[in-house]
Design a protein around this motif. Structure first.
Motif, PDB file in Angstrom:
ATOM      1  N   UNK A 122       0.904  -1.038   0.238  1.00  0.00           N
ATOM      2  CA  UNK A 122      -0.062   0.032   0.075  1.00  0.00           C
ATOM      3  C   UNK A 122       0.905   1.231   0.077  1.00  0.00           C
ATOM      4  N   UNK A 123       0.382   2.147  -0.787  1.00  0.00           N
ATOM      5  CA  UNK A 123       1.210   3.514  -0.835  1.00  0.00           C
ATOM      6  C   UNK A 123       1.323   4.167   0.493  1.00  0.00           C
ATOM      7  N   UNK A 124       2.318   4.793   0.928  1.00  0.00           N
ATOM      8  CA  UNK A 124       2.707   5.290   2.130  1.00  0.00           C
ATOM      9  C   UNK A 124       2.859   4.286   3.363  1.00  0.00           C
ATOM     10  N   UNK A 125       3.031   3.027   3.139  1.00  0.00           N
ATOM     11  CA  UNK A 125       3.085   1.892   4.169  1.00  0.00           C
ATOM     12  C   UNK A 125       3.798   2.307   5.241  1.00  0.00           C
ATOM     13  N   UNK A 126       3.082   2.336   6.586  1.00  0.00           N
ATOM     14  CA  UNK A 126       3.632   2.767   7.655  1.00  0.00           C
ATOM     15  C   UNK A 126       3.611   1.663   8.665  1.00  0.00           C
ATOM     16  N   UNK A 127       4.749   0.977   8.764  1.00  0.00           N
ATOM     17  CA  UNK A 127       4.718  -0.077   9.740  1.00  0.00           C
ATOM     18  C   UNK A 127       5.594   0.518  11.062  1.00  0.00           C
TER      19      UNK A 127
END
Length: 684
Positions: A122-127
């Motif tokens: 997903x665009x901008x994936x923030x884990x």
């Protein structure tokens, strides 16, 4: 009153001053008092908008946190949930956005950007699973694209999570809980000789099965090592981080499977979904103060990988009733990224007006090879749907001017220019190529006051989010590489009395294109233009030396602005949220925190004929310090054992034995009541 000539409106300098105060507070025993936190988080006279602020690490350390990413729930109006295994990035909601895994909310940790552009999932994936909450010094947040220093993914807001430079004493912590929860943490700052800087380390080992019928088997190892010298105003820090995790996923499931007894409420239709991820990084931050001129530099390097197996539609594309193959797929990426940021803040005088001019340069490059989508069955590869290599480069320059015109008026004007280049080499030749894009983003803000302990803020700014590089190259209907957003806000910050601050903001945000979740691919895709409006109201009240109350309420309206027969409602856009808390600090040996979170209903399709249910969940922490070195704490999550959903979607799927696809709600239940007991020991 007269304005002193040395007055500096530069927010970077003010952030640094706040950093010094926060760091100093950590060094003193017993600094985690309500009064200290209220002073550290007071933004009166410093903020540029009503919707920005600071959350101190002291406040975060009193909170019950089910997941590391929930530290962002202290950003007023922001909700953090999960639709799959806890090893995966969270879902985020703010200002009428379903931010999916991070699009339109920019997050930084120790100076490093966390959002991943052109990500496999997903665009901008923030884990944020690599976060160690006990090491956080503060969270600085801003909403809206009003600051020239932030660009991609920052339209809804930005959060900078800063780690400590030094702890007052080493600690060991062990946490045990239901569902096989085990967590061990060792952290501290070895004593260094005078003039030799400070060392900070943290090592975390974690395992959890959760309440799921298919054990989640989440395992992670996490480490932080930081060396720093000097202060945030004049000094440097070097931070190394390493993280490795693996898990079995608990994806959202169709409601009919639960209603028909095919699975239980906490069951799974595919016990082989899940993932494994690794993240290694090195970052450095430097600050030089020469007179009143401040220079900053930040450089970082990241290596990460993700293998993610998902199955959202089960047998939709398998023509056989027995579904021997199914719809499981894997998303894979391996990434190396690096970046550099340089900035300078220079004071000046325009007659008797105090001025601060700030400017900077930002560079970033992501090399992703491979980034792929594969059809799988029980994690066995069946075929390659698509595999690419992506190189994405970006460069930005920005300028910001702060002027105190009169004692009751200051202005903040900025301009940002971004340029992007996307190179894609695909196994599908027609999807290979290069694209370029650039965009400029003006900003303007006014601060009026203080009048009767109140300040009024007027803000307007343009921003953007980037799209996946692969979509910009596709031969049919390529997407715009950069999507324009425009936002405006009017707000008030009022210090009702010492220790009691109230803020209210009325805002609007327009986007030229939405990013929506697509169930059949498990990713996001560009969609229609939109407009959101909303109201936020927040309070922080200190009651004496030991009790604090906070309340954040938000309401928003999100609509598509084009004429489409499908309807004007934006799926997943939450209307109402509330986050209420009471904190008790150092009441003799006792401490505690109780928080209630309300997550309002959302339309699930464009005509709003299907809506999600709301949820109300309470979390509790009770702590007891039996001596200066040892503390016990009990966390109770979902205190009232509410049966609610973490997430809901509405899309088409087909179960084994079904002749035709069925449109249905797909839900991920919130965890039932969970208890976790922690013992913390400080060594000196």
């Amino acid at each position: 009153m007269a304005v002193p000539l040395h007055w500096r409106p530069s927010l970077p300098l003010l952030w640094a001053a706040a950093s010094v105060g926060l760091c100093a507070s950590v060094q003193a025993q017993g600094a985690d008092t309500v009064q200290v936190r209220a002073e550290l988080e007071n933004m009166a006279g410093l903020a540029r908008s009503a919707s920005e602020g600071i959350v101190s690490g002291e406040r975060l350390r009193t909170m019950p946190l089910l997941r590391p990413g929930e530290v962002l729930e202290m950003v007023p109006g922001l909700m953090v949930t999960q639709h799959a295994g806890d090893g995966k990035a969270n879902q985020y909601f703010l200002r009428g956005f379903n931010l999916d895994h991070g699009t339109d909310f920019a997050t930084f940790v120790a100076g490093m950007p966390v959002n991943m552009p052109s990500h496999a999932h997903g665009q901008g994936y923030t884990d944020l699973n690599f976060l160690i909450p006990e090491l956080i010094q503060k969270v600085r947040y801003q909403k809206g694209p009003y600051d020239a220093q932030v660009g991609d993914f920052a339209s809804a807001g930005t959060a900078h999570i800063d780690y400590l430079r030094q702890m007052d004493s080493p600690l060991a912590q062990v946490t045990l809980g239901q569902g096989g929860f085990r967590r061990m943490l060792l952290a501290g700052s070895p004593t260094a000789a005078p003039g030799q800087g400070q060392l900070l380390y943290g090592l975390e080992a974690f395992r959890n099965d959760g309440p799921w019928q298919t054990p989640e088997d989440l395992r992670k190892l996490n480490g932080v090592l930081r060396y720093s010298d000097g202060s945030a105003l004049n000094g440097f820090s070097l931070t190394a981080m390493a993280y490795k995790g693996q898990w079995t996923s608990t994806d959202q499931v169709p409601q009919r499977a639960i209603d028909q007894g095919v699975i239980g409420r906490y069951g799974s239709l595919d016990s082989t979904t899940g993932g494994q991820t690794q993240r290694y990084s090195l970052s450095g931050e430097w600050s030089w103060l020469q007179g009143d001129t401040r220079t900053r530099a930040n450089a970082w390097w990241l290596k990460s990988s993700l293998d993610l197996w998902s199955n959202f539609q089960y047998c939709l594309s398998d023509p056989s009733t027995h579904c021997p193959t199914g719809d499981q797929f894997m998303q894979r990426e391996q990434r190396q990224a690096m970046g550099l940021a340089l900035s300078q803040s220079v004071p000046a005088q325009w007659g008797d007006k105090a001025v601060d001019n700030s400017y900077g340069l930002q560079l970033r490059q992501d090399n992703i090879a491979p980034i792929g989508l594969y059809a799988t069955r029980e994690r066995e590869l069946l075929r390659t749907v698509r595999q690419d290599q992506v190189v994405q480069r970006s460069a930005a320059i920005w300028f910001q001017n702060d002027v105190r015109w009169w004692p009751w008026l200051r202005s903040i004007a900025g301009l940002r220019a971004d340029a992007y280049q996307f190179d894609v080499a695909s196994t599908l030749p027609q999807h290979s190529g290069r694209s370029n894009a650039h965009m400029s983003s003006p900003k303007l803000g006014l601060v009026l006051g203080p009048w009767h302990k109140a300040e009024v803020y007027l803000n307007h700014g343009q921003g953007f989010h980037s799209n996946d590089a692969r979509g910009t190259i596709q031969p049919v209907d390529p997407v715009s590489p950069l999507v324009r957003t425009r936002a405006s806000e009017i707000g008030v910050r009022w210090t009702v009395q010492p220790g009691w601050t109230s803020t209210v903001s009325l805002w609007q945000l327009k986007s030229d294109s939405e990013l929506l979740f697509v169930g059949d691919a498990g990713t996001t895709e560009p969609s229609r233009p939109s407009r959101r409006t909303g109201l936020e109201w927040g309070h922080f009240v200190r009651v004496g030396q030991h009790v604090a109350l906070d309340a954040d309420l938000s309401w928003s309206r999100a609509r598509f602005t084009d004429a489409d027969a499908a309807g004007p409602f934006i799926p997943g856009a939450v209307t109402t949220t509330a986050n209420l808390g009471i904190t008790l600090d150092a009441w003799g040996p006792w401490s505690g925190s109780f928080r209630v979170r309300y997550f309002g209903p959302r339309p699930l399709i464009e005509d709003a004929s299907v809506r999600s249910a709301s949820s109300l969940i309470g979390n509790l922490r009770v702590g007891y310090r039996w001596d200066a070195r040892n503390r016990l704490s009990l966390d109770v999550f979902n205190l009232f054992n509410t049966r609610s959903q973490d997430i809901e979607y509405f899309y088409e799927s087909r179960l084994k034995g079904e002749a035709v696809p069925v449109w249905d709600r797909h839900v991920h239940p919130a965890e039932p009541r969970q208890l976790r007991l922690s013992w913390r020991h400080r060594f000196d």
